[in-house]
Motif scaffolding. Structure first.
Motif, PDB file in Angstrom:
ATOM      1  N   GLY A   1       0.817  -1.214   0.000  1.00 19.51           N
ATOM      2  CA  GLY A   1       0.000   0.000   0.000  1.00 19.51           C
ATOM      3  C   GLY A   1       0.843   1.252   0.000  1.00 19.51           C
ATOM      4  O   GLY A   1       2.066   1.211   0.161  1.00 19.51           O
ATOM      5  N   PRO A   2       0.205   2.407  -0.133  1.00 25.40           N
ATOM      6  CA  PRO A   2       0.928   3.672  -0.267  1.00 25.40           C
ATOM      7  C   PRO A   2       1.282   4.353   1.048  1.00 25.40           C
ATOM      8  O   PRO A   2       2.041   5.333   1.064  1.00 25.40           O
ATOM      9  N   ASP A   3       0.748   3.867   2.157  1.00 22.36           N
ATOM     10  CA  ASP A   3       0.912   4.571   3.426  1.00 22.36           C
ATOM     11  C   ASP A   3       2.166   4.117   4.174  1.00 22.36           C
ATOM     12  O   ASP A   3       2.656   3.010   3.990  1.00 22.36           O
ATOM     13  N   ARG A   4       2.652   4.993   5.034  1.00 17.97           N
ATOM     14  CA  ARG A   4       3.768   4.627   5.910  1.00 17.97           C
ATOM     15  C   ARG A   4       3.246   3.785   7.062  1.00 17.97           C
ATOM     16  O   ARG A   4       2.196   4.082   7.635  1.00 17.97           O
ATOM     17  N   GLY A   5       3.991   2.730   7.397  1.00 22.11           N
ATOM     18  CA  GLY A   5       3.610   1.862   8.505  1.00 22.11           C
ATOM     19  C   GLY A   5       4.715   1.793   9.539  1.00 22.11           C
ATOM     20  O   GLY A   5       5.884   2.063   9.235  1.00 22.11           O
ATOM     21  N   PHE A   6       4.385   1.418  10.773  1.00 24.06           N
ATOM     22  CA  PHE A   6       5.389   1.326  11.826  1.00 24.06           C
ATOM     23  C   PHE A   6       6.472   0.312  11.466  1.00 24.06           C
ATOM     24  O   PHE A   6       6.195  -0.739  10.877  1.00 24.06           O
ATOM     25  N   THR A   7       7.696   0.650  11.836  1.00 26.65           N
ATOM     26  CA  THR A   7       8.803  -0.260  11.610  1.00 26.65           C
ATOM     27  C   THR A   7       9.817  -0.096  12.728  1.00 26.65           C
ATOM     28  O   THR A   7       9.698   0.792  13.578  1.00 26.65           O
ATOM     29  N   ASP A   8      10.825  -0.934  12.706  1.00 25.09           N
ATOM     30  CA  ASP A   8      11.930  -0.870  13.651  1.00 25.09           C
ATOM     31  C   ASP A   8      13.018   0.011  13.043  1.00 25.09           C
ATOM     32  O   ASP A   8      13.264  -0.068  11.836  1.00 25.09           O
ATOM     33  N   PRO A   9      13.690   0.863  13.830  1.00 30.90           N
ATOM     34  CA  PRO A   9      14.776   1.677  13.272  1.00 30.90           C
ATOM     35  C   PRO A   9      15.851   0.856  12.580  1.00 30.90           C
ATOM     36  O   PRO A   9      16.458   1.309  11.605  1.00 30.90           O
ATOM     37  N   ASP A  10      16.092  -0.382  13.061  1.00 31.75           N
ATOM     38  CA  ASP A  10      17.076  -1.245  12.402  1.00 31.75           C
ATOM     39  C   ASP A  10      16.610  -1.645  11.005  1.00 31.75           C
ATOM     40  O   ASP A  10      17.418  -1.792  10.086  1.00 31.75           O
ATOM     41  N   VAL A  11      15.309  -1.829  10.854  1.00 29.29           N
ATOM     42  CA  VAL A  11      14.763  -2.169   9.536  1.00 29.29           C
ATOM     43  C   VAL A  11      14.882  -0.968   8.602  1.00 29.29           C
ATOM     44  O   VAL A  11      15.209  -1.119   7.415  1.00 29.29           O
ATOM     45  N   LEU A  12      14.642   0.219   9.123  1.00 30.88           N
ATOM     46  CA  LEU A  12      14.832   1.425   8.322  1.00 30.88           C
ATOM     47  C   LEU A  12      16.266   1.506   7.819  1.00 30.88           C
ATOM     48  O   LEU A  12      16.511   1.755   6.628  1.00 30.88           O
ATOM     49  N   ALA A  13      17.232   1.298   8.704  1.00 30.19           N
ATOM     50  CA  ALA A  13      18.643   1.344   8.310  1.00 30.19           C
ATOM     51  C   ALA A  13      18.955   0.280   7.268  1.00 30.19           C
ATOM     52  O   ALA A  13      19.693   0.533   6.304  1.00 30.19           O
ATOM     53  N   MET A  14      18.395  -0.914   7.432  1.00 28.39           N
ATOM     54  CA  MET A  14      18.628  -1.992   6.475  1.00 28.39           C
ATOM     55  C   MET A  14      18.092  -1.620   5.096  1.00 28.39           C
ATOM     56  O   MET A  14      18.763  -1.826   4.077  1.00 28.39           O
TER      57      MET A  14
END
Length: 247
Positions: free
Chosen positions: A173-186
């Protein structure tokens, strides 16, 4: 309902010796609960611990909860926090979180009539909350945040949307969803070499940044349409994202 009688009837319930009028009960080994009535006697303020029970820490949580309950839930009835919390053995925490009954749904099976009268409190970090969580967001955060008394690192509030043309992974989908900061970095690392790849992330203050890869260069810009793209190295990009998420 007679909350005192209900609490006194919990499995193995005994008076909590660190706080007058509070109770400690433990339905199973390693599973400890402590609770006290709110100042108006209408609610159970509860602390949970799984293999992490510390009487002094639990007493500190109760004291802070009683003092700040009203202001905390005036801010947000679902998931809220107050800064300035400190407790013996929990010195890294800087906030106390409170969870409303529509989020925690505690006692829904055993004693559903008690659920609306129960608020759960746990040590936390200010960076884990936006203060604007709606019911859906509050439930999502409650599901991932450890709500016991154990010492732990922070799990900052961050939402992300991504499209990776190199790995073919993408958000649903087009929306932002919650994630872990480590996943963002990955995901930022995984963009390397993926022409047209995109990562958009939002921090707890509601600030949003869009990062894209094109022609071998990293670009980072806010969603402000007047902001000019900025060339940036991967190391600087990761430091940039870490700072925006943790502060």
């Amino acid at each position: 309902m007679d909350l005192k009688s209900v609490i006194a009837g919990f499995p193995n319930a005994v008076p909590f010796d660190r706080w007058s009028g509070a109770w400690h009960w433990y339905p199973a080994p390693g599973l400890d609960f402590v609770g006290v009535l709110s100042r108006d006697g209408e609610r159970l303020l509860q602390v949970n611990a799984t293999d992490s029970f510390d009487p002094d820490a639990a007493a500190a949580v109760l004291a802070f909860a009683i003092e700040h309950e009203e202001e905390m839930f005036a801010e947000n009835p679902y998931l809220t926090r107050a800064g300035g919390f400190r407790a013996p053995g929990l010195r890294r925490f800087d906030a106390l979180a409170g969870v409303g009954p529509r989020v925690h749904d505690f006692y829904a099976v055993e004693q559903p009539e008690l659920t609306p009268h129960t608020r759960i409190f746990f040590p936390a970090y200010d960076s884990e909350f936006s203060g604007r969580e709606n019911l859906v967001e509050a439930r999502a955060r409650y599901d991932v945040l450890p709500v016991g008394l154990e010492d732990r690192p922070p799990l900052p509030w961050v939402k992300m949307h991504h499209i990776n043309t190199r790995t073919q992974s993408r958000s649903t989908g087009p929306d932002r969803g919650f994630t872990d900061p480590d996943v963002l970095a990955m995901e930022l690392r995984e963009m390397d070499g993926g022409e047209g790849s995109l990562v958009e992330f939002e921090n707890r203050h509601g600030k949003v940044w869009r990062v894209r890869w094109s022609d071998g260069w990293w670009y980072a810009d806010s969603t402000d349409p007047t902001a000019a793209p900025t060339d940036i190295t991967l190391d600087d990009l990761l430091a940039f994202a870490y700072d925006r998420v943790h502060n």
